[in-house]
Design a protein around this motif. Structure first.
Motif, mmCIF file in Angstrom:
data_model
loop_
_atom_site.group_PDB
_atom_site.id
_atom_site.type_symbol
_atom_site.label_atom_id
_atom_site.label_comp_id
_atom_site.label_asym_id
_atom_site.label_seq_id
_atom_site.Cartn_x
_atom_site.Cartn_y
_atom_site.Cartn_z
ATOM 1 N N GLY A 1 -78.202 -35.500 38.811
ATOM 2 C CA GLY A 1 -78.981 -34.354 39.267
ATOM 3 C C GLY A 1 -78.474 -33.708 40.544
ATOM 4 O O GLY A 1 -79.193 -32.903 41.154
ATOM 5 N N GLU A 2 -77.236 -33.976 40.931
ATOM 6 C CA GLU A 2 -76.714 -33.508 42.228
ATOM 7 C C GLU A 2 -76.781 -31.997 42.385
ATOM 8 O O GLU A 2 -77.025 -31.492 43.481
ATOM 9 C CB GLU A 2 -75.270 -33.986 42.385
ATOM 10 C CG GLU A 2 -74.606 -33.544 43.679
ATOM 11 C CD GLU A 2 -73.208 -34.093 43.854
ATOM 12 O OE1 GLU A 2 -72.495 -33.617 44.764
ATOM 13 O OE2 GLU A 2 -72.808 -35.001 43.090
ATOM 14 N N HIS A 3 -76.560 -31.242 41.318
ATOM 15 C CA HIS A 3 -76.470 -29.790 41.444
ATOM 16 C C HIS A 3 -77.697 -29.063 40.894
ATOM 17 O O HIS A 3 -77.642 -27.852 40.637
ATOM 18 C CB HIS A 3 -75.201 -29.295 40.767
ATOM 19 C CG HIS A 3 -73.945 -29.851 41.376
ATOM 20 N ND1 HIS A 3 -73.342 -30.995 40.909
ATOM 21 C CD2 HIS A 3 -73.220 -29.433 42.446
ATOM 22 C CE1 HIS A 3 -72.267 -31.246 41.643
ATOM 23 N NE2 HIS A 3 -72.178 -30.328 42.573
ATOM 24 N N ASN A 4 -78.817 -29.790 40.729
ATOM 25 C CA ASN A 4 -80.019 -29.122 40.244
ATOM 26 C C ASN A 4 -80.456 -27.997 41.181
ATOM 27 O O ASN A 4 -80.807 -26.901 40.736
ATOM 28 C CB ASN A 4 -81.165 -30.130 40.084
ATOM 29 C CG ASN A 4 -81.182 -30.738 38.697
ATOM 30 O OD1 ASN A 4 -80.176 -31.288 38.249
ATOM 31 N ND2 ASN A 4 -82.312 -30.648 38.008
ATOM 32 N N ALA A 5 -80.427 -28.240 42.487
ATOM 33 C CA ALA A 5 -80.880 -27.232 43.423
ATOM 34 C C ALA A 5 -80.015 -25.971 43.355
ATOM 35 O O ALA A 5 -80.519 -24.845 43.469
ATOM 36 C CB ALA A 5 -80.875 -27.807 44.853
ATOM 37 N N GLU A 6 -78.714 -26.167 43.138
ATOM 38 C CA GLU A 6 -77.785 -25.035 43.084
ATOM 39 C C GLU A 6 -77.872 -24.274 41.782
ATOM 40 O O GLU A 6 -77.805 -23.037 41.773
ATOM 41 C CB GLU A 6 -76.346 -25.553 43.274
ATOM 42 C CG GLU A 6 -75.279 -24.517 43.075
ATOM 43 C CD GLU A 6 -73.876 -25.110 43.071
ATOM 44 O OE1 GLU A 6 -72.932 -24.423 42.599
ATOM 45 O OE2 GLU A 6 -73.709 -26.254 43.533
ATOM 46 N N VAL B 1 -79.872 -32.446 35.837
ATOM 47 C CA VAL B 1 -80.771 -33.213 34.980
ATOM 48 C C VAL B 1 -81.718 -32.238 34.307
ATOM 49 O O VAL B 1 -82.317 -31.371 34.964
ATOM 50 C CB VAL B 1 -81.565 -34.256 35.786
ATOM 51 C CG1 VAL B 1 -82.711 -34.814 34.957
ATOM 52 C CG2 VAL B 1 -80.644 -35.383 36.230
ATOM 53 N N ALA B 2 -81.836 -32.370 32.979
ATOM 54 C CA ALA B 2 -82.758 -31.520 32.225
ATOM 55 C C ALA B 2 -83.354 -32.333 31.089
ATOM 56 O O ALA B 2 -82.629 -33.019 30.364
ATOM 57 C CB ALA B 2 -82.044 -30.296 31.676
ATOM 58 N N ASP B 3 -84.645 -32.255 30.950
ATOM 59 C CA ASP B 3 -85.334 -32.859 29.812
ATOM 60 C C ASP B 3 -85.473 -31.770 28.749
ATOM 61 O O ASP B 3 -86.318 -30.874 28.875
ATOM 62 C CB ASP B 3 -86.698 -33.380 30.249
ATOM 63 C CG ASP B 3 -87.483 -34.002 29.110
ATOM 64 O OD1 ASP B 3 -86.979 -34.023 27.957
ATOM 65 O OD2 ASP B 3 -88.613 -34.465 29.347
ATOM 66 N N LEU B 4 -84.644 -31.830 27.721
ATOM 67 C CA LEU B 4 -84.617 -30.747 26.735
ATOM 68 C C LEU B 4 -85.885 -30.698 25.886
ATOM 69 O O LEU B 4 -86.094 -29.720 25.164
ATOM 70 C CB LEU B 4 -83.382 -30.886 25.843
ATOM 71 C CG LEU B 4 -82.037 -30.789 26.567
ATOM 72 C CD1 LEU B 4 -80.887 -30.782 25.565
ATOM 73 C CD2 LEU B 4 -81.976 -29.555 27.448
ATOM 74 N N LYS B 5 -86.739 -31.722 25.962
ATOM 75 C CA LYS B 5 -88.028 -31.674 25.276
ATOM 76 C C LYS B 5 -89.085 -30.960 26.109
ATOM 77 O O LYS B 5 -90.196 -30.714 25.633
ATOM 78 C CB LYS B 5 -88.486 -33.090 24.940
ATOM 79 C CG LYS B 5 -87.550 -33.805 23.965
ATOM 80 C CD LYS B 5 -88.010 -35.224 23.674
ATOM 81 C CE LYS B 5 -87.043 -35.917 22.715
ATOM 82 N NZ LYS B 5 -87.443 -37.318 22.430
#
Length: 381
Positions: A372-377, A74-78
């Motif tokens: 967002g499953e792989h945000n930590a990785e 998950v990324a908020d590009l703003k």
């Protein structure tokens, strides 16, 4: 398990997937089936397909199908920090795929120019409804909009009926398929040229390219074609015919096959009938020939008719209901549906790419990512 002696042709290729809904996710799912690492980037609200049914325990079937084998962040590009971290991932990527409306990627800081500046070798694929430039480029586009504008609806349906959509989101899927094809060509080209490329894939262009038959009808001065129902516009008999308990597809493309059909029907003399002496003549007299065929079929069930036609070497099939097709896909020799272990649902059937290759690993689809499953990785500092 993957066979140790077989290979994944796209192993080692990293793809940043900024797409959502269908066209882009279908493209990257196909790449993932061949071993590419797909990093799916979603906004905090998630891909819209997460919220389109049918659902089981809150999981969308469509999202699961189209996002198999992918890692998800998950990324908020703003958010400048999120954008900076995403650009770090892009530096190490081979491919970036996006299907924003033209101009949006640039405004978010992930347009082709910005990405090329930090990764000159990038293969950047933009999927849109009508292309990156031109008077239509700014229009929003869903599959049905493109089907309407492509002409495919005008040639689909009964002659006296209304224009009809194809029974699947064919414009989205065509664009995704062409995008994956173009990305593969670009990867091969980059090996020789050392250069990346910006690919501009328009749903309207892709769907138009899948209509050679109406173009052929028009190209030598003919009129633009219309709807002809379930028959071929140029060859006869080539369509769907009524039998006692269902419909039979009969596909005759030449005089030899027509003679075999006449013999199978017990009417070999029809070969000498001037109305049916050529494919063009048969098409002009399609209603009369249809009556003769359906009179013969009125004494046959679908199964016996197909057996007679197959024995005569004539291409024929039943018109199957989707339930029968799904059962065959899951249980048949070609195994078009494979079992996937889903993190919440247990074992579920899953689509994968359909091509069988002697030296490639057989794809075993993995579950679509939790939001967002792989945000930590991959993404969190």
């Amino acid at each position: 398990m993957e066979q140790p002696h077989r290979r994944q042709p796209l192993a080692g290729i990293k793809v940043i997937d900024l797409t959502r809904v269908l066209s882009g996710p279908f493209c990257t799912a196909l790449l993932s089936d061949l071993g590419a690492e797909i990093i799916k980037v979603e906004p905090p609200s998630g891909d819209e397909y997460r919220y389109v049914g049918p659902f089981a325990q809150g999981e969308s079937a469509l999202f699961t199908l189209m996002n198999r084998n992918k890692k998800g962040i998950v990324a908020d590009l703003k958010n400048p920090d999120h954008l900076a971290r995403l650009l770090e991932l892009v530096r190490e990527a081979d491919v970036l795929v996006e299907n924003f409306k033209p101009g949006v990627a640039e405004r978010l800081g992930v347009g082709f120019s910005a990405i090329k500046a930090i990764n000159p070798d990038i293969i950047y694929a933009s999927i849109s409804g009508f292309g990156q430039q031109g008077e239509l480029s700014g229009l929003p586009a869903y599959d049905l909009v493109v089907q309407g504008m492509s002409g495919i609806m005008s040639i689909t349906g009964e002659p006296d009926g209304e224009p009809t959509k194809v029974g699947e989101s064919i414009a989205d899927l065509a664009a995704g398929l062409y995008a994956s094809w173009a990305i593969l060509a670009a990867l091969f080209d980059r090996q020789r040229s050392g250069q990346g490329v910006h690919l501009d894939i328009a749903m309207l262009d892709c769907l138009f390219s899948l209509m050679p038959t109406p173009v052929a009808q028009w190209m030598f001065g003919g009129e633009a074609p219309g709807r002809v129902g379930n028959r071929h516009p140029l060859s006869t008999p080539f369509g769907s015919f009524n039998a006692v308990n269902g419909r039979v597809i009969i596909a005759v493309l030449n005089n030899r096959q027509f003679a075999a059909l006449c013999t199978a029907m017990g009417q070999p003399e029809l070969v000498q009938d001037e109305r049916f002496g050529s494919d063009e003549a048969r098409t002009r007299h399609e209603p009369e020939l249809r009556d003769l065929i359906e009179t013969w079929l009125s004494g046959h069930k679908v199964e016996s008719a197909i057996a007679s036609l197959a024995a005569a070497g004539i291409p024929a099939s039943p018109v199957l209901e989707m339930g029968e097709v799904l059962a065959r896909a899951q249980q048949g020799e070609r195994r078009l549906l494979k079992t996937q272990q889903h993190h919440r649902l247990g074992e579920v059937p899953m689509m994968t790419q359909p091509v069988q290759a002697s030296a490639w690993a057989t794809p075993t689809p993995a579950t679509a990512p939790v939001l967002g499953e792989h945000n930590a990785e991959l993404f969190n500092p």
